[in-house]
Design an enzyme around this catalytic site. Structure first.
Site, PDB file in Angstrom:
ATOM      1  N   CYS A   1      -0.929   6.933   6.884  1.00 26.62           N
ATOM      2  CA  CYS A   1      -2.212   6.379   7.264  1.00 26.62           C
ATOM      3  C   CYS A   1      -2.031   5.443   8.607  1.00 26.62           C
ATOM      4  CB  CYS A   1      -2.756   5.450   6.156  1.00 26.62           C
ATOM      5  SG  CYS A   1      -4.515   4.735   6.425  1.00 26.62           S
TER       6      CYS A   1
ATOM      7  N   CYS B   1     -11.101 -10.252  22.899  1.00 27.05           N
ATOM      8  CA  CYS B   1     -10.574  -9.316  21.846  1.00 27.05           C
ATOM      9  C   CYS B   1      -9.543  -8.467  22.473  1.00 27.05           C
ATOM     10  CB  CYS B   1     -11.643  -8.643  21.287  1.00 27.05           C
ATOM     11  SG  CYS B   1     -12.815  -7.513  22.221  1.00 27.05           S
TER      12      CYS B   1
ATOM     13  N   TYR C   1     -23.073 -11.995  26.282  1.00 25.78           N
ATOM     14  CA  TYR C   1     -22.793 -11.097  25.204  1.00 25.78           C
ATOM     15  C   TYR C   1     -22.864 -11.594  23.866  1.00 25.78           C
ATOM     16  CZ  TYR C   1     -20.469  -9.306  29.628  1.00 25.78           C
ATOM     17  OH  TYR C   1     -19.884  -9.049  30.909  1.00 25.78           O
TER      18      TYR C   1
ATOM     19  N   CYS D   1       0.885  -1.227  -0.054  1.00 24.08           N
ATOM     20  CA  CYS D   1      -0.087   0.051   0.079  1.00 24.08           C
ATOM     21  C   CYS D   1       0.909   1.341   0.026  1.00 24.08           C
ATOM     22  CB  CYS D   1      -0.883  -0.139   1.117  1.00 24.08           C
ATOM     23  SG  CYS D   1      -1.839   1.427   1.188  1.00 24.08           S
TER      24      CYS D   1
END
Length: 420
Positions: free
Chosen positions: A77, A411, A319, A71
């Site tokens: 970015c 996570c 959840y 990229c």
């Protein structure tokens, strides 16, 4: 060490955010786009929350793990901070993060090797692209908006107020780039101003694109300030075959988020469809869904592998969101109960159960910590909490009730290690 002093050295580690750590004397400087083994020249530019941050001025000797990223926006970015680091090295460091977090809490669990992704690019099924203004320094060195400018992309690394104008993006799909370009032209043709996160002025704020990787569906959501969208039918025509569903969302607050308070369906079905391991999911504009479809498939395989080690009478899925795990494990249980605080997600979960003829699955909209364990006696509990981890009362209840088995999907490895 003073800010803007010239420093140099070799990066020794990565921090949790993927920044290289340069040790100078007794100080640590956290530097984006610098990797372990890189010898660099750098400049410390700010102190924040007790940490010193810097920028790379030059890489005088690259790490053996450094690669040429595909990229062109890497280095400015904020979307892909590790793209210039070889994938084997990425996996090694991510595993080490978990190992260190477990060791900090004196956990002796052996962390296996990382299961790598099958595809490194075009893997995400959702991206929230910023619609921003092009800012350039004036004669006094202050950043000012370029008149008539409008850019769509991602936030520049370390600069929440500045948007990188993306000519390409390898995270979602090649078609998503065309969606960005057409949207940008349409906004300009209709004289809509981009949102300025500093002044809280403007019209267009975010372009959210969601994709069904296994269904070839695409949902496009244009998020604006509280305005009437000019010629919405023309916006739909602009996207043509690139979108199966188009929404206009309004975020009337000053909060820099891509979530709207209202959603108006402009075209197509109200939901996005996706299929994982033979289970079909309908996903509403605001519903959470695992953002890497192939990763979600692998994750489902792992969880179902644990579940299949024993026949279960009652599975409790805390959840549960739109019912991702509950529906995946329904065949392995007599009864499955999913609990989720978001009523909208529960409506989707109930619809998904009907779609898949899962008659032994029930969903309730309530807080996980408010569940009455007097009437529920699950022998398996699946928890997939947000990044902050389990609510303290949920953790307390699990320790009190001690179900036969618990599967914890995390996570955030730091929350996981603390709670384990």
């Amino acid at each position: 060490m003073k800010l803007f002093d010239h420093i140099n050295g070799t990066i020794q580690a990565l921090d949790d955010d993927g920044k290289g750590v340069l040790v100078v004397g007794e100080k640590q400087v956290h530097i984006p786009f610098a990797f372990p083994g890189d010898t660099i020249e750098a400049t410390p530019i700010k102190r924040q929350q007790g940490k010193l941050f810097g920028r790379v001025d030059s890489v005088t000797a690259p790490s053996a793990d450094r690669i040429t990223p595909p990229c062109p926006h890497v280095g400015s970015c904020g979307g892909c901070p590790l793209q210039a680091l070889g994938y084997d090295a990425q996996k090694k460091w991510k595993r080490q993060f978990v190992v260190d977090a477990f060791a900090e809490h004196k956990l002796e669990t052996i962390i296996p090797e990382v299961m790598g992704a099958t595809s490194l690019f075009h893997h995400r099924n959702r991206m929230d692209y910023v619609i921003g203004v092009d800012k350039q320094p004036n004669s006094e060195g202050k950043l000012v908006s370029v008149p008539g400018s409008l850019v769509i992309g991602l936030k520049e690394s370390g600069r929440w107020w500045k948007t990188v104008n993306l000519s390409t993006c390898l995270m979602l799909s090649p078609e998503s780039v065309e969606v960005m370009q057409r949207t940008k032209k349409w906004l300009g043709d209709h004289n809509l101003r981009s949102w300025d996160a500093r002044t809280h002025e403007g019209d267009a704020r975010y372009l959210v694109i969601r994709e069904g990787k296994n269904t070839n569906e695409r949902m496009v959501i244009l998020v604006t300030a509280d305005i009437t969208l000019p010629e919405p039918d023309d916006f739909v025509r602009t996207l043509e075959s690139l979108a199966t569903t188009v929404y206009h969302a309004v975020n009337a607050s000053i909060s820099d988020v891509s979530i709207g308070q209202t959603y108006t369906l402009l075209s197509g079905p109200a939901v996005l469809s996706e299929n994982i391991n033979g289970i079909t999911y309908h996903i509403s504009p605001t519903a959470f869904f695992q953002t890497n479809t192939q990763g979600a498939t692998t994750l489902s395989d792992v969880v179902r592998g644990f579940v299949q080690k024993g026949k279960h009478e009652t599975v409790l899925d805390l959840y549960c969101g739109v019912g991702f795990f509950a529906l995946q494990v329904a065949k392995e249980a007599t009864r499955v109960l999913g609990i989720e605080i978001d009523p909208g997600a529960i409506v989707s979960a109930q619809e998904n159960a009907r779609l898949n003829n899962c008659t032994n699955v029930e969903f309730r909209a309530e807080k996980a910590e408010a569940l009455s364990w007097e009437t529920e006696s699950p022998d398996l509990v699946i928890v997939d909490p947000p990044r902050a981890g389990l609510h303290p009362d949920v953790l307390k209840l699990l320790l009190q009730k001690l179900p036969a088995r618990i599967i914890y999907v995390s996570c955030n490895y730091r929350s996981l290690a603390k709670e384990l």
